[in-house]
Design a protein around this motif. Sequence first.
Motif, PDB file in Angstrom:
ATOM      1  N   VAL A  46       0.840  -1.201   0.000  1.00 14.99           N
ATOM      2  CA  VAL A  46       0.000   0.000   0.000  1.00 14.99           C
ATOM      3  C   VAL A  46       0.877   1.254   0.000  1.00 14.99           C
ATOM      4  O   VAL A  46       0.618   2.216  -0.733  1.00 14.99           O
ATOM      5  CB  VAL A  46      -0.962  -0.009   1.210  1.00 14.99           C
ATOM      6  N   GLN A  47       1.926   1.244   0.797  1.00 15.49           N
ATOM      7  CA  GLN A  47       2.837   2.381   0.854  1.00 15.49           C
ATOM      8  C   GLN A  47       3.524   2.595  -0.493  1.00 15.49           C
ATOM      9  O   GLN A  47       3.683   3.725  -0.949  1.00 15.49           O
ATOM     10  CB  GLN A  47       3.867   2.147   1.957  1.00 15.49           C
ATOM     11  N   ALA A  48       3.915   1.525  -1.168  1.00 20.50           N
ATOM     12  CA  ALA A  48       4.558   1.644  -2.477  1.00 20.50           C
ATOM     13  C   ALA A  48       3.600   2.200  -3.517  1.00 20.50           C
ATOM     14  O   ALA A  48       3.984   3.045  -4.340  1.00 20.50           O
ATOM     15  CB  ALA A  48       5.086   0.281  -2.917  1.00 20.50           C
ATOM     16  N   VAL A  49       2.348   1.757  -3.485  1.00 24.49           N
ATOM     17  CA  VAL A  49       1.362   2.262  -4.445  1.00 24.49           C
ATOM     18  C   VAL A  49       1.107   3.750  -4.213  1.00 24.49           C
ATOM     19  O   VAL A  49       1.043   4.541  -5.165  1.00 24.49           O
ATOM     20  CB  VAL A  49       0.050   1.449  -4.349  1.00 24.49           C
ATOM     21  N   LEU A  50       0.992   4.158  -2.958  1.00 22.30           N
ATOM     22  CA  LEU A  50       0.770   5.577  -2.658  1.00 22.30           C
ATOM     23  C   LEU A  50       1.978   6.430  -3.032  1.00 22.30           C
ATOM     24  O   LEU A  50       1.826   7.547  -3.540  1.00 22.30           O
ATOM     25  CB  LEU A  50       0.423   5.751  -1.179  1.00 22.30           C
ATOM     26  N   ALA A  51       3.184   5.926  -2.810  1.00 20.99           N
ATOM     27  CA  ALA A  51       4.389   6.663  -3.186  1.00 20.99           C
ATOM     28  C   ALA A  51       4.500   6.792  -4.702  1.00 20.99           C
ATOM     29  O   ALA A  51       4.875   7.852  -5.222  1.00 20.99           O
ATOM     30  CB  ALA A  51       5.629   5.970  -2.623  1.00 20.99           C
ATOM     31  N   THR A  52       4.161   5.730  -5.421  1.00 20.63           N
ATOM     32  CA  THR A  52       4.184   5.783  -6.877  1.00 20.63           C
ATOM     33  C   THR A  52       3.151   6.775  -7.389  1.00 20.63           C
ATOM     34  O   THR A  52       3.427   7.564  -8.304  1.00 20.63           O
ATOM     35  CB  THR A  52       3.917   4.383  -7.465  1.00 20.63           C
ATOM     36  N   GLY A  53       1.976   6.751  -6.800  1.00 15.93           N
ATOM     37  CA  GLY A  53       0.929   7.701  -7.198  1.00 15.93           C
ATOM     38  C   GLY A  53       1.328   9.139  -6.960  1.00 15.93           C
ATOM     39  O   GLY A  53       1.103  10.005  -7.823  1.00 15.93           O
ATOM     40  N   SER A  54       1.939   9.418  -5.824  1.00 18.18           N
ATOM     41  CA  SER A  54       2.364  10.792  -5.567  1.00 18.18           C
ATOM     42  C   SER A  54       3.501  11.202  -6.500  1.00 18.18           C
ATOM     43  O   SER A  54       3.565  12.352  -6.937  1.00 18.18           O
ATOM     44  CB  SER A  54       2.779  10.973  -4.105  1.00 18.18           C
ATOM     45  N   GLY A  55       4.371  10.276  -6.854  1.00 15.75           N
ATOM     46  CA  GLY A  55       5.424  10.579  -7.819  1.00 15.75           C
ATOM     47  C   GLY A  55       4.861  10.887  -9.188  1.00 15.75           C
ATOM     48  O   GLY A  55       5.324  11.806  -9.875  1.00 15.75           O
ATOM     49  N   ILE A  56       3.846  10.138  -9.601  1.00 14.56           N
ATOM     50  CA  ILE A  56       3.215  10.399 -10.893  1.00 14.56           C
ATOM     51  C   ILE A  56       2.538  11.761 -10.893  1.00 14.56           C
ATOM     52  O   ILE A  56       2.627  12.505 -11.877  1.00 14.56           O
ATOM     53  CB  ILE A  56       2.225   9.269 -11.230  1.00 14.56           C
ATOM     54  N   VAL A  57       1.884  12.118  -9.796  1.00 12.49           N
ATOM     55  CA  VAL A  57       1.242  13.432  -9.708  1.00 12.49           C
ATOM     56  C   VAL A  57       2.285  14.539  -9.815  1.00 12.49           C
ATOM     57  O   VAL A  57       2.087  15.540 -10.524  1.00 12.49           O
ATOM     58  CB  VAL A  57       0.438  13.560  -8.389  1.00 12.49           C
ATOM     59  N   ILE A  58       3.410  14.376  -9.149  1.00 14.05           N
ATOM     60  CA  ILE A  58       4.466  15.387  -9.204  1.00 14.05           C
ATOM     61  C   ILE A  58       5.036  15.498 -10.604  1.00 14.05           C
ATOM     62  O   ILE A  58       5.215  16.598 -11.135  1.00 14.05           O
ATOM     63  CB  ILE A  58       5.571  15.061  -8.175  1.00 14.05           C
ATOM     64  N   ILE A  59       5.305  14.369 -11.241  1.00  6.53           N
ATOM     65  CA  ILE A  59       5.867  14.395 -12.589  1.00  6.53           C
ATOM     66  C   ILE A  59       4.889  15.021 -13.580  1.00  6.53           C
ATOM     67  O   ILE A  59       5.279  15.808 -14.442  1.00  6.53           O
ATOM     68  CB  ILE A  59       6.275  12.971 -13.028  1.00  6.53           C
ATOM     69  N   ARG A  60       3.597  14.712 -13.451  1.00 11.88           N
ATOM     70  CA  ARG A  60       2.604  15.254 -14.375  1.00 11.88           C
ATOM     71  C   ARG A  60       2.380  16.747 -14.176  1.00 11.88           C
ATOM     72  O   ARG A  60       1.967  17.426 -15.098  1.00 11.88           O
ATOM     73  CB  ARG A  60       1.284  14.516 -14.228  1.00 11.88           C
TER      74      ARG A  60
END
Length: 87
Positions: A46-60
């Motif tokens: 769950v922590q990895a999925v949330l970290a990946t999601g926040s990284g995608i939001v930052i990159i976008r």
Amino acid sequence: MLLTLAWGSLFFPGLFALCTWGLRRARPEWTDTDRVTISTRLVSSVQAVLATGSGIVIIRSCKDVITDRGLEKTLGTFSSAASSWRN
């Protein structure tokens, strides 16, 4: 920022405790080691999925990830002071 830290400090241990409790009720034949291992892996996932999601939001949200800094626009004097301090 502190509110996010507080929610994370409650969410992840709570998820771990809930998962361990649920596994104790669903699989009473499993050992404590098995339940803790499964719970730890679930919380890590769950922590990895949330970290990946926040990284995608930052990159976008950035045009150029390396040079685009949101704080630089609002704190221009601070960033110029910090860069002169480093030199």
